[in-house]
Motif scaffolding. Structure first.
Motif, PDB file in Angstrom:
ATOM      1  N   LYS A 143       0.831  -1.204   0.000  1.00 43.21           N
ATOM      2  CA  LYS A 143       0.000   0.000   0.000  1.00 43.21           C
ATOM      3  C   LYS A 143       0.870   1.260   0.000  1.00 43.21           C
ATOM      4  O   LYS A 143       0.626   2.202  -0.747  1.00 43.21           O
ATOM      5  N   VAL A 144       1.858   1.264   0.865  1.00 40.84           N
ATOM      6  CA  VAL A 144       2.737   2.435   0.976  1.00 40.84           C
ATOM      7  C   VAL A 144       3.471   2.680  -0.339  1.00 40.84           C
ATOM      8  O   VAL A 144       3.500   3.805  -0.851  1.00 40.84           O
ATOM      9  N   TYR A 145       4.066   1.640  -0.930  1.00 44.14           N
ATOM     10  CA  TYR A 145       4.827   1.816  -2.164  1.00 44.14           C
ATOM     11  C   TYR A 145       3.935   2.228  -3.334  1.00 44.14           C
ATOM     12  O   TYR A 145       4.388   2.941  -4.245  1.00 44.14           O
ATOM     13  N   THR A 183       0.091  13.402   5.518  1.00 45.59           N
ATOM     14  CA  THR A 183       0.023  12.190   4.700  1.00 45.59           C
ATOM     15  C   THR A 183       1.347  11.953   3.990  1.00 45.59           C
ATOM     16  O   THR A 183       1.869  10.831   3.979  1.00 45.59           O
ATOM     17  N   GLU A 184       1.887  13.004   3.406  1.00 47.28           N
ATOM     18  CA  GLU A 184       3.157  12.876   2.685  1.00 47.28           C
ATOM     19  C   GLU A 184       4.267  12.406   3.620  1.00 47.28           C
ATOM     20  O   GLU A 184       5.015  11.475   3.293  1.00 47.28           O
ATOM     21  N   THR A 185       4.385  13.042   4.767  1.00 50.16           N
ATOM     22  CA  THR A 185       5.447  12.687   5.714  1.00 50.16           C
ATOM     23  C   THR A 185       5.308  11.253   6.185  1.00 50.16           C
ATOM     24  O   THR A 185       6.293  10.503   6.257  1.00 50.16           O
ATOM     25  N   TYR A 186       4.084  10.843   6.484  1.00 48.25           N
ATOM     26  CA  TYR A 186       3.860   9.483   6.970  1.00 48.25           C
ATOM     27  C   TYR A 186       4.236   8.452   5.911  1.00 48.25           C
ATOM     28  O   TYR A 186       4.942   7.478   6.198  1.00 48.25           O
ATOM     29  N   ILE A 187       3.771   8.660   4.672  1.00 49.60           N
ATOM     30  CA  ILE A 187       4.035   7.687   3.610  1.00 49.60           C
ATOM     31  C   ILE A 187       5.525   7.606   3.307  1.00 49.60           C
ATOM     32  O   ILE A 187       6.108   6.515   3.211  1.00 49.60           O
ATOM     33  N   VAL A 188       6.176   8.746   3.131  1.00 50.06           N
ATOM     34  CA  VAL A 188       7.594   8.757   2.761  1.00 50.06           C
ATOM     35  C   VAL A 188       8.446   8.148   3.868  1.00 50.06           C
ATOM     36  O   VAL A 188       9.323   7.311   3.606  1.00 50.06           O
ATOM     37  N   ASN A 189       8.196   8.531   5.107  1.00 47.67           N
ATOM     38  CA  ASN A 189       8.986   7.990   6.213  1.00 47.67           C
ATOM     39  C   ASN A 189       8.736   6.489   6.415  1.00 47.67           C
ATOM     40  O   ASN A 189       9.657   5.729   6.725  1.00 47.67           O
ATOM     41  N   THR A 190       7.492   6.063   6.235  1.00 43.70           N
ATOM     42  CA  THR A 190       7.184   4.638   6.359  1.00 43.70           C
ATOM     43  C   THR A 190       7.867   3.848   5.250  1.00 43.70           C
ATOM     44  O   THR A 190       8.387   2.747   5.479  1.00 43.70           O
TER      45      THR A 190
END
Length: 406
Positions: A278-280, A297-304
C-alpha cells in the motif's frame, strides 16, 4: 492490480539524461533465448525536469463534470440475486453512489475488449458466462474505474466477484483451460485472486491485459483501513443501476482532484492501515500526477517507505519487479523475469525521478541500490528493434562514461 505497464504523466527532459546499462551475456549468446541484464540509471537532478506531480494536470475531464450523486438505496440487483448480501446495504461503510454517462460509456468500451488467449472472447463474454454459470455478479474495481475520471482509456481490468475463488477457477478452467485461469496469491493486499487470460499471448490494440478477479466479500465488506487509497477504491455496478460505488465516500472527488488520501482520517489508525505494498503504491499515483492531501500524509508515507526499505528490502524489490518492471519476482536468486523489456528504460526513469523528488538523497544512497540489486531477465523470445537500439545506445553511453571517468 495489473496496471503496472501503463506509462502515464508528463515526462520532459531539459537536457539529455545519461542512461547506463550493464548487459550480462548468457552462455547461449547475447541475442539468443533469454536476455539477462541489470540496469543502472544516472539522472543528474539538476538537468532533469519531471512533470508528474501536483503542479500539473488537475484539469477537468468529462466524467468529473457530468457525475452526480444518487440515492444509494435505489440500487438494485438482477433477478435471482435478491438474497445476495449487498455492500451498500449490509456493509458497515458509508458508501456513496454516483451516475456518470461518461464513465458508463468508458466501461462499455472496456467490456468490448478481447481477453488475450481466449480466442476472441470479450470481457463482456467472460462476465456473462460467470453470471449465468456461477451464478456470480461482477463489478469492475480500482484503477479501471478511477481512470474514467482521469479521462484515460484503461485496458487493465480488475474486478470483484460475488462467487468464491474456487468457484471462479473451476468455471474458468472448464471453459478456457487451466493455462488461462491462474490462482494468484497476494498476501499483502488480498487473500488471493484469479487471473483470467494468457500472460504469454501477444496483446493487440483491442485486447485487455487479462482480468484480475477477487472475491468481493473480502473487499466490499472490509474495514476502512483495509482499502488502499481513496481514488483507487471505486467500483462500477454493471447491472441495471450502472453507477459508481465510492467505498470511502471521497474517492470520486479525490480522483478528479488527483488527491492521494488514506481512507481513514484518524491518524491513530494509519499504522493499522499500512502494508508495504500500500505504501509503495503511493508512487503509482504520483507518476500519474497525484499529490498528497496534506503534509501529514506525505510525511507518513515517505517515512514509512524509507523504514520499510531499510528493514524489509525484499518487499521493495518485489514491488519494484512487479509494479515497475512488470515482471515476476523470483526470491531464490533475487531476480525479476520480465516478459517485455522494451518499456523498461522509460518505466525506470519515470519512477526513479518520482522517488528521488520525494525521498531526496535517501533514494540515491539507500533505496535505489536495493532496486538495482535485482537481477533482471528479459524473457522476450525475440530481440525487437527498439530493444536492439536501447542496448546499442546504452553500451555507447557506458563507453563514454568509462572514458570520462578514466
Amino acid at each position: 492490480m495489473r496496471e503496472m505497464t501503463a506509462l502515464e504523466g508528463n515526462y520532459r527532459f531539459r537536457a539529455p539524461a545519461v542512461v547506463l546499462l550493464f548487459v550480462f551475456v548468457s552462455s547461449s549468446g547475447l541475442f539468443a533465448g533469454s536476455l539477462a541484464h541489470r540496469i543502472k540509471i544516472a539522472l543528474p537532478a539538476e538537468t532533469v525536469s519531471v512533470e508528474t506531480h501536483g503542479h500539473v494536470s488537475r484539469r477537468a475531464t468529462a466524467a468529473c463534470e457530468d457525475y452526480s450523486e444518487i440515492n444509494i438505496t435505489s440500487l438494485s440487483v438482477p433477478r435471482g440475486f435478491e438474497s445476495l448480501p449487498k455492500p451498500w446495504i449490509d456493509g458497515t461503510l458509508l458508501i456513496r453512489a454516483y451516475a456518470s454517462a461518461t464513465v458508463s460509456s468508458g466501461i462499455e468500451r472496456l467490456l468490448n475488449l478481447t481477453v488475450p488467449g481466449l480466442s476472441g472472447t470479450t470481457v463482456r463474454d467472460v462476465f456473462e458466462y460467470l453470471k449465468v454459470q456461477g451464478p456470480c455478479l461482477i463489478f469492475p474495481f480500482g484503477g479501471v474505474v478511477r481512470d474514467q475520471f482521469l479521462g484515460k482509456s484503461s485496458n487493465d481490468v480488475d474486478a470483484e466477484i460475488s462467487c468464491s475463488a474456487n468457484r471462479v477457477r473451476a468455471l474458468c478452467t472448464r471453459r478456457w483451460g487451466v493455462d488461462n485461469c491462474q490462482d494468484v496469491a497476494d498476501s499483502d493486499l488480498r487473500s488471493g485472486y484469479t487471473y483470467i487470460g494468457s500472460e504469454t499471448a501477444s496483446v493487440s490494440a483491442g485486447d485487455t491485459e487479462g482480468i484480475d478477479m477477487a472475491v468481493w466479500d473480502i473487499t466490499f465488506f472490509a474495514k476502512l483501513t483495509d482499502f488502499e487509497y481513496t481514488a483507487n477504491s471505486l467500483a462500477y455496478d454493471l447491472y441495471g443501476s450502472e453507477v459508481i460505488l465510492d467505498f470511502t465516500s471521497t474517492g470520486v472527488a479525490d480522483a478528479c482532484s488527483k488527491t492521494i488520501r488514506i481512507p481513514t482520517s484518524n491518524v491513530s489508525q494509519w499504522d493499522s492501515w499500512k502494508t508495504d505494498v500500500k505504501v509503495y503504491r503511493y508512487w503509482k499515483l504520483r507518476v500519474k500526477g497525484f499529490s498528497p492531501v496534506d503534509s501529514a500524509t506525505e510525511t507518513y508515507i515517505v517515512n514509512t517507505a524509507k523504514s520499510s526499505i531499510v528493514h524489509r528490502g525484499e518487499s521493495f524489490t518485489m514491488f519494484y519487479c512487479s509494479y515497475i518492471l512488470d515482471g515476476s519476482y523470483i526470491d531464490l536468486d533475487n531476480s525479476c523475469s520480465i516478459n517485455e523489456c522494451s518499456h523498461v528504460e522509460a518505466q525506470v526513469q519515470l519512477y526513479d525521478q518520482s522517488f528521488y523528488l520525494d525521498m531526496g538523497s535517501f533514494w540515491n544512497q539507500t533505496a535505489k541500490p536495493v532496486a538495482e540489486s535485482l537481477y533482471q531477465k528479459c524473457e522476450s523470445s525475440a530481440l525487437t528493434p527498439s530493444l536492439f537500439w536501447f542496448l546499442i545506445m546504452n553500451s555507447v553511453a557506458a563507453c563514454i562514461l568509462q572514458n570520462f571517468s578514466g
